[in-house]
Design a protein around this motif. Structure first.
Motif, short mmCIF file in Angstrom:
data_model
loop_
_atom_site.label_atom_id
_atom_site.label_comp_id
_atom_site.label_asym_id
_atom_site.label_seq_id
_atom_site.Cartn_x
_atom_site.Cartn_y
_atom_site.Cartn_z
N LEU A 267 -39.81 -16.62 -14.84
CA LEU A 267 -39.76 -15.70 -13.98
C LEU A 267 -38.36 -14.86 -13.96
O LEU A 267 -37.21 -15.59 -13.82
CB LEU A 267 -40.09 -16.25 -12.66
N SER A 268 -38.23 -13.69 -13.65
CA SER A 268 -37.19 -12.83 -13.28
C SER A 268 -37.32 -12.32 -12.02
O SER A 268 -38.29 -11.31 -12.00
CB SER A 268 -37.04 -11.90 -14.44
N ILE A 269 -36.73 -12.58 -11.03
CA ILE A 269 -36.95 -12.27 -9.50
C ILE A 269 -35.92 -11.14 -8.94
O ILE A 269 -34.82 -11.52 -9.10
CB ILE A 269 -37.25 -13.75 -8.58
N GLY A 270 -36.57 -10.07 -8.65
CA GLY A 270 -35.66 -8.99 -8.06
C GLY A 270 -35.21 -9.24 -6.81
O GLY A 270 -35.88 -8.66 -5.85
N ILE A 271 -34.17 -9.80 -6.63
CA ILE A 271 -33.59 -10.07 -5.12
C ILE A 271 -32.73 -8.79 -4.94
O ILE A 271 -33.07 -8.34 -3.74
CB ILE A 271 -32.60 -11.29 -5.13
N GLN A 272 -31.73 -8.37 -5.74
CA GLN A 272 -30.88 -7.43 -5.53
C GLN A 272 -29.84 -7.78 -4.42
O GLN A 272 -28.69 -7.50 -4.30
CB GLN A 272 -31.37 -6.02 -5.00
N SER A 273 -30.25 -8.27 -2.84
CA SER A 273 -29.48 -8.80 -1.96
C SER A 273 -30.19 -9.63 -1.09
O SER A 273 -31.29 -9.50 -0.93
CB SER A 273 -28.72 -7.37 -1.16
N PHE A 274 -29.49 -10.38 -0.28
CA PHE A 274 -30.01 -11.17 0.96
C PHE A 274 -29.72 -10.48 2.04
O PHE A 274 -30.20 -11.06 3.06
CB PHE A 274 -29.40 -12.51 0.73
N GLN A 275 -29.03 -9.53 2.36
CA GLN A 275 -28.38 -9.02 3.51
C GLN A 275 -29.47 -7.80 4.07
O GLN A 275 -29.62 -6.91 3.15
CB GLN A 275 -26.85 -8.63 3.45
N GLN A 276 -29.93 -7.68 5.27
CA GLN A 276 -30.82 -6.99 5.41
C GLN A 276 -30.46 -5.51 5.56
O GLN A 276 -31.10 -4.84 5.14
CB GLN A 276 -31.58 -7.25 6.88
N ALA B 11 -38.81 -16.96 -2.15
CA ALA B 11 -39.38 -16.66 -3.33
C ALA B 11 -38.81 -17.66 -4.45
O ALA B 11 -39.63 -18.01 -5.27
CB ALA B 11 -38.96 -15.11 -3.79
N ALA B 12 -37.63 -17.90 -4.41
CA ALA B 12 -36.95 -18.81 -5.31
C ALA B 12 -37.60 -20.32 -5.28
O ALA B 12 -37.93 -21.02 -6.11
CB ALA B 12 -35.55 -18.99 -5.15
N ASN C 254 -37.33 -22.59 -15.17
CA ASN C 254 -36.51 -21.59 -15.63
C ASN C 254 -36.80 -20.32 -14.89
O ASN C 254 -37.81 -19.65 -15.12
CB ASN C 254 -36.94 -21.53 -17.09
N PHE C 255 -35.86 -19.83 -14.21
CA PHE C 255 -36.10 -18.64 -13.81
C PHE C 255 -34.75 -17.82 -13.24
O PHE C 255 -33.57 -18.56 -13.23
CB PHE C 255 -36.72 -18.58 -12.26
N ASN C 256 -34.75 -16.42 -13.50
CA ASN C 256 -33.57 -15.72 -13.23
C ASN C 256 -33.65 -14.97 -11.85
O ASN C 256 -34.90 -14.81 -11.46
CB ASN C 256 -33.56 -14.45 -14.17
N LEU C 257 -32.58 -14.89 -11.12
CA LEU C 257 -32.37 -14.21 -10.00
C LEU C 257 -31.61 -12.73 -10.40
O LEU C 257 -30.60 -12.84 -11.06
CB LEU C 257 -31.77 -14.69 -8.99
N ASP C 258 -32.24 -11.75 -10.05
CA ASP C 258 -31.50 -10.19 -10.22
C ASP C 258 -30.71 -9.91 -8.99
O ASP C 258 -31.29 -9.96 -8.02
CB ASP C 258 -32.82 -9.44 -10.53
N GLY D 69 -30.16 -22.28 -6.97
CA GLY D 69 -30.24 -23.04 -8.13
C GLY D 69 -31.05 -22.38 -9.49
O GLY D 69 -31.63 -22.86 -10.28
N PRO D 70 -30.80 -21.07 -9.70
CA PRO D 70 -31.54 -20.43 -10.76
C PRO D 70 -30.86 -20.72 -12.15
O PRO D 70 -29.82 -21.30 -11.83
CB PRO D 70 -31.27 -19.01 -10.51
N THR D 71 -31.79 -20.81 -13.21
CA THR D 71 -31.06 -21.11 -14.44
C THR D 71 -30.30 -20.02 -15.17
O THR D 71 -29.44 -20.22 -15.87
CB THR D 71 -32.09 -21.66 -15.41
N HIS D 72 -30.39 -18.81 -14.33
CA HIS D 72 -29.92 -17.53 -14.95
C HIS D 72 -29.95 -16.58 -13.93
O HIS D 72 -30.43 -16.45 -12.90
CB HIS D 72 -31.07 -16.99 -16.06
N LEU D 73 -28.95 -15.69 -14.15
CA LEU D 73 -28.26 -14.82 -12.91
C LEU D 73 -28.10 -13.31 -13.83
O LEU D 73 -27.35 -13.30 -14.89
CB LEU D 73 -26.99 -15.08 -12.15
N SER D 74 -28.78 -12.43 -13.31
CA SER D 74 -28.49 -10.96 -13.77
C SER D 74 -27.61 -10.41 -12.57
O SER D 74 -28.18 -10.18 -11.49
CB SER D 74 -29.69 -10.12 -14.15
N TRP D 75 -26.49 -10.13 -12.93
CA TRP D 75 -25.55 -9.67 -11.76
C TRP D 75 -24.84 -8.36 -12.38
O TRP D 75 -24.00 -8.36 -13.12
CB TRP D 75 -24.54 -10.77 -11.39
N TYR D 76 -25.00 -7.22 -11.72
CA TYR D 76 -24.68 -5.98 -12.16
C TYR D 76 -24.32 -5.13 -10.93
O TYR D 76 -24.84 -5.04 -10.05
CB TYR D 76 -25.70 -5.38 -13.31
#
Length: 404
Positions: free
Chosen positions: A146-155, A173-174, A184-188, A212-219
């Protein structure tokens, strides 16, 4: 992985198939992947320039799956006998589709084209579309990433970005992904958000790491044309703050075992996204769905980029063709096309891959390599093509040396 359409589509009969210089046959064809675009979202985000459209109350799941399979069938003659190593469902928000619809789609794809025994199948999802039972069903279909589109945790930041979920939903979601069997999942995650401080950016990143994601997309958030943010730009952090965020964030991820392997991708050992690695190493991929792009190599040395009809209503219209256009990559553009992808990888690629993927001799890069090395943008490594840290920061400047 969605790309932007070229400004001037070039059709095969305009590409000079018979007038270009002869091409060298490729020694072997690259790995093949499949990209499936599902273009609907609950709501269009103000920063998004992807081909996404607000969903109606009733998604045309059945009709769209039918169209995707018909689209794929038209691609088959060009890839006969080649297995696919990965599938990526992108969007839009593919998790809006039911498990039943995706199951029928995957079954239909597998009837058309062989799957590698260790195929990676990734589905993009947003926290606002998460349902525990739905994700268990996705896992049972064979979707294994999975690739989960978080973007931020702050409201406040989520509201500024127009996201439909809150921080608690992002955390859940995670947990749901893991409970559904996804190991095996990514957080965006984005940084450089409106009025974001260094502490806020690092707090977001630490929260993501704690899940604990296995992958992070951080941009970094960028303002793209044809978006709400482009026309009504928010107040973004100063360059000094952005630089501090970048340096501190990379150090934080490294301390937790996330190794940077691409400009905005970080992974635990062995968990780099295989679909993305194929893309950045100039591998081949079929693109199906509204606005999807593809790239296919042929044994005779031809390499074609294709793009599909963009608007969902047109893509679903039987009177309109799925393919909107294609372009044969000219020989003199291949060095730039190859390196535009390969030099995003922090380790670069084996130098021999250039000839394998393009059919061109390595000597064609000799002078440009020398100049880029002298400027400190390309590492002096005869057996590899690798950007220096400075070269990755100024990748556009580096690539200019390979334009002809």
């Amino acid at each position: 992985m969605t790309e932007k359409s070229p400004a001037q589509p070039l059709h095969a009969d305009e590409a000079g198939f018979t007038t270009q210089a002869p091409r060298a046959a490729l020694p072997q064809l690259p790995p093949l992947a499949l990209y499936i675009h599902i273009p609907w979202c609950v709501r269009k985000c103000p920063y998004c320039d992807f081909n996404s459209h607000t969903a109606s109350a009733n998604l045309p799941e059945e009709e769209y799956v039918d169209a995707l399979l018909a689209d794929l069938e038209q691609e088959l003659p060009a890839v006969h006998g080649r297995p696919i190593s990965s599938i990526f469902f992108g969007g839009g928000t593919p998790s809006l589709f039911s498990a039943k619809a995706l199951g029928r789609l995957l079954a239909g794809v597998e009837q058309c084209i062989p799957f590698a025994s260790d195929i990676e199948i990734t589905l993009e999802a947003n926290p606002g579309t998460f349902e525990q039972e739905k994700f268990k069903a996705y896992r049972q279909l064979g979707i294994n990433r999975l690739s989960i589109g978080i973007q931020s945790f702050q409201q406040s930041k989520l509201e500024a970005l127009g996201r439909i979920h809150n921080g608690d939903e992002a955390i859940r979601a995670a947990d749901m992904a893991r409970n559904a069997g996804f190991d095996n999942f990514n957080l965006d995650l984005m940084h450089g958000l409106p009025d974001q401080t260094l502490d806020e950016a690092l707090a977001d990143l630490q929260q993501a790491i704690d899940l604990g994601p296995t992958h992070l997309s951080w941009y970094q958030l960028t303002l793209e044309p044809n978006t709400v943010f482009w026309n009504q730009p928010p107040e973004l952090p100063e360059d000094d703050i952005l630089w501090d965020i970048q340096e501190a964030g990379q150090a934080l991820m490294a301390s937790h075992g996330y190794r940077q392997y691409e400009i905005s991708a970080y992974a635990q050992p062995g968990k780099a996204a295989r679909h993305n690695l194929n893309y950045w190493s100039f591998g081949d991929f079929i693109g199906i769905g509204a606005g999807a792009h593809g790239k296919l190599s042929h044994p005779d040395g031809r390499i074609l980029r294709t793009w599909k009809t963009r608007l969902p209503k047109d893509y679903l219209n039987p009177a309109k063709a799925f393919k909107a256009g294609e372009k044969l990559l000219p020989l003199d553009e291949l060095p730039f096309e190859f390196l535009m992808n390969a030099l995003r990888l922090t380790d670069g690629v084996e130098a021999t891959l250039f000839s394998q993927r393009t059919g061109l001799p390595m000597d064609q890069l000799k002078e440009a390599r020398r100049e880029a090395e002298q400027k400190g943008l390309l590492q002096v490594e005869p057996t590899r093509l690798v950007a220096t840290p400075r070269g990755q920061l100024f990748l556009n400047d580096l690539l200019q040396y390979f334009l002809t």
